[in-house]
Design an enzyme around this catalytic site. Structure first.
Site, PDB file in Angstrom:
ATOM      1  N   CYS A 180     -19.666  -0.703   4.273  1.00  0.00           N
ATOM      2  CA  CYS A 180     -19.883  -1.577   2.984  1.00  0.00           C
ATOM      3  C   CYS A 180     -19.209  -2.903   3.090  1.00  0.00           C
ATOM      4  O   CYS A 180     -19.542  -3.533   2.414  1.00  0.00           O
ATOM      5  CB  CYS A 180     -19.523  -0.767   1.987  1.00  0.00           C
ATOM      6  N   CYS A 221     -14.130   4.193   8.234  1.00  0.00           N
ATOM      7  CA  CYS A 221     -15.396   3.682   7.503  1.00  0.00           C
ATOM      8  C   CYS A 221     -15.307   1.456   6.718  1.00  0.00           C
ATOM      9  O   CYS A 221     -14.042   1.940   6.728  1.00  0.00           O
ATOM     10  CB  CYS A 221     -16.008   4.220   6.397  1.00  0.00           C
ATOM     11  N   ASP A 251       0.731  -0.938  -0.322  1.00  0.00           N
ATOM     12  CA  ASP A 251      -0.305  -0.021   0.087  1.00  0.00           C
ATOM     13  C   ASP A 251       0.795   1.225   0.462  1.00  0.00           C
ATOM     14  O   ASP A 251      -0.088   2.112   0.493  1.00  0.00           O
ATOM     15  CB  ASP A 251      -0.573   0.200   1.226  1.00  0.00           C
ATOM     16  N   CYS A 306     -21.569  -6.553   4.105  1.00  0.00           N
ATOM     17  CA  CYS A 306     -21.578  -7.282   3.239  1.00  0.00           C
ATOM     18  C   CYS A 306     -21.819  -8.246   3.462  1.00  0.00           C
ATOM     19  O   CYS A 306     -21.288  -9.434   4.246  1.00  0.00           O
ATOM     20  CB  CYS A 306     -20.038  -7.761   2.092  1.00  0.00           C
ATOM     21  N   CYS A 309     -21.404 -11.054  -6.606  1.00  0.00           N
ATOM     22  CA  CYS A 309     -22.133 -10.186  -6.164  1.00  0.00           C
ATOM     23  C   CYS A 309     -23.652 -11.008  -6.488  1.00  0.00           C
ATOM     24  O   CYS A 309     -24.269 -10.556  -5.465  1.00  0.00           O
ATOM     25  CB  CYS A 309     -21.556  -9.047  -6.330  1.00  0.00           C
TER      26      CYS A 309
END
Length: 307
Positions: free
Chosen positions: A241, A238, A131, A245, A185
């Site tokens: 999401c 956060c 990252d 899931c 998904c």
């Protein structure tokens, strides 16, 4: 068994021994599908003030330009899902930031893996990335069969969901390559429906400049007043999401002691956070990724939530 297959198996076995969830390998080269997507995302200014996203466009899409002579991208996942979470009705912190800064934890594991390759295989040259450089880690992990990119733009796997870090070693060794998995998904829109700031503008597209993680970590200016009351008590990052899931029902807690939180962190109330001193901040977040936002940044976020 040829040497390519032998080395591939050796590397994957050592990655497992080091505690990685999984390891997938891709041929290093230009990411054709990602190029137009990244360009369109940048053109729409969805990176907000994250100007670094505009830099090194070619390197971001082609690791052979980043690491000379590279032939393989070894992608690795490391679980960070905690055994315990913060108390209810507190200001919230992304789960990945509970313990020690993942950059250092993973970098050490990657260096160990690279040294292992040199000892077992010979002269292997390469670089470790966590990252921290222009590498599209989610795209490489997906290409290496470690999961698919979900509608919230995070990597998802059927067995363990999405609460893990992604890292890679880009090396000059040819190996056996994995193939991508299919998207699972389906018709689910849980992440899109739940995002407090409507940052997921359409399936698979996240407007980074509207994301709560962006406001609470990346943004150096004041948080725009339009988003007052919309940050859902998140003071650093956060997880909404990911929390909604369905695939994250399969998350299992990590086994990395360094990711365990400071004992005080999980029990702190809103009042505790509002009254946090710089000394407490330094103690609770001694080696944490939260130091990125600094004490002043965390206070700004808390004041925005509180007022």
């Amino acid at each position: 068994m040829n040497s390519k297959s032998k080395y591939t198996q050796l590397i994957k076995a050592e990655a497992k021994r080091l505690g990685f969830l999984s390891c997938g390998i891709s041929k290093a080269g230009f990411l054709e599908e990602e190029a137009p997507r990244l360009e369109a995302w940048l053109n729409k200014n969805m990176h907000g003030e994250m100007r670094y996203m505009e830099n090194h466009f070619d390197m971001r899409l082609d690791p052979t330009k980043l690491v000379e002579g590279s032939k393989s991208v070894v992608s690795l996942l490391l679980n960070y899902f905690p055994a315990e979470e913060q108390i209810d009705k507190s200001y919230k912190l992304s789960k990945y930031a509970y313990g020690a800064d993942y950059h250092f934890v993973i970098k050490n594991k990657l260096k160990t893996l690279l040294n292992f390759m040199r000892e077992e295989i010979g002269d292997v040259d390469g670089r470790a990335f966590v990252d921290s450089a222009p590498v599209l880690d989610k795209a490489w992990a997906a290409k290496s069969g470690l999961g698919w990119i979900g509608k919230h733009s995070n990597l998802l796997t059927q067995k363990v969901g999405s609460f893990y870090f992604i890292a890679e070693l880009i090396i000059d060794l040819e190996l056996d390559y994995d193939t991508p998995v299919t998207d699972h998904c389906g018709t689910c829109t849980a992440c899109i429906d739940a995002c407090p700031t409507e940052a997921i503008t359409e399936p698979y597209v996240v407007d980074g400049s509207k994301c709560i993680s962006y406001f609470t970590i990346e943004l150096k200016d004041n948080i725009p007043s339009d988003f007052k009351g919309k940050l859902d008590d998140w003071m650093f990052g956060c997880d909404v999401c990911q929390d909604v899931c369905p695939w994250n029902r399969f998350s299992k807690s990590h086994s990395e002691p360094l990711f365990n939180p400071h004992p005080e962190l999980l029990s702190m109330t809103k009042k505790d956070w509002e009254e946090i001193t710089e000394d407490t901040f330094r103690k609770v977040f001694k080696k944490s990724a939260v130091k990125r936002t600094k004490f002043s940044g965390l206070k700004r976020n808390i004041n925005f939530l509180k007022d």
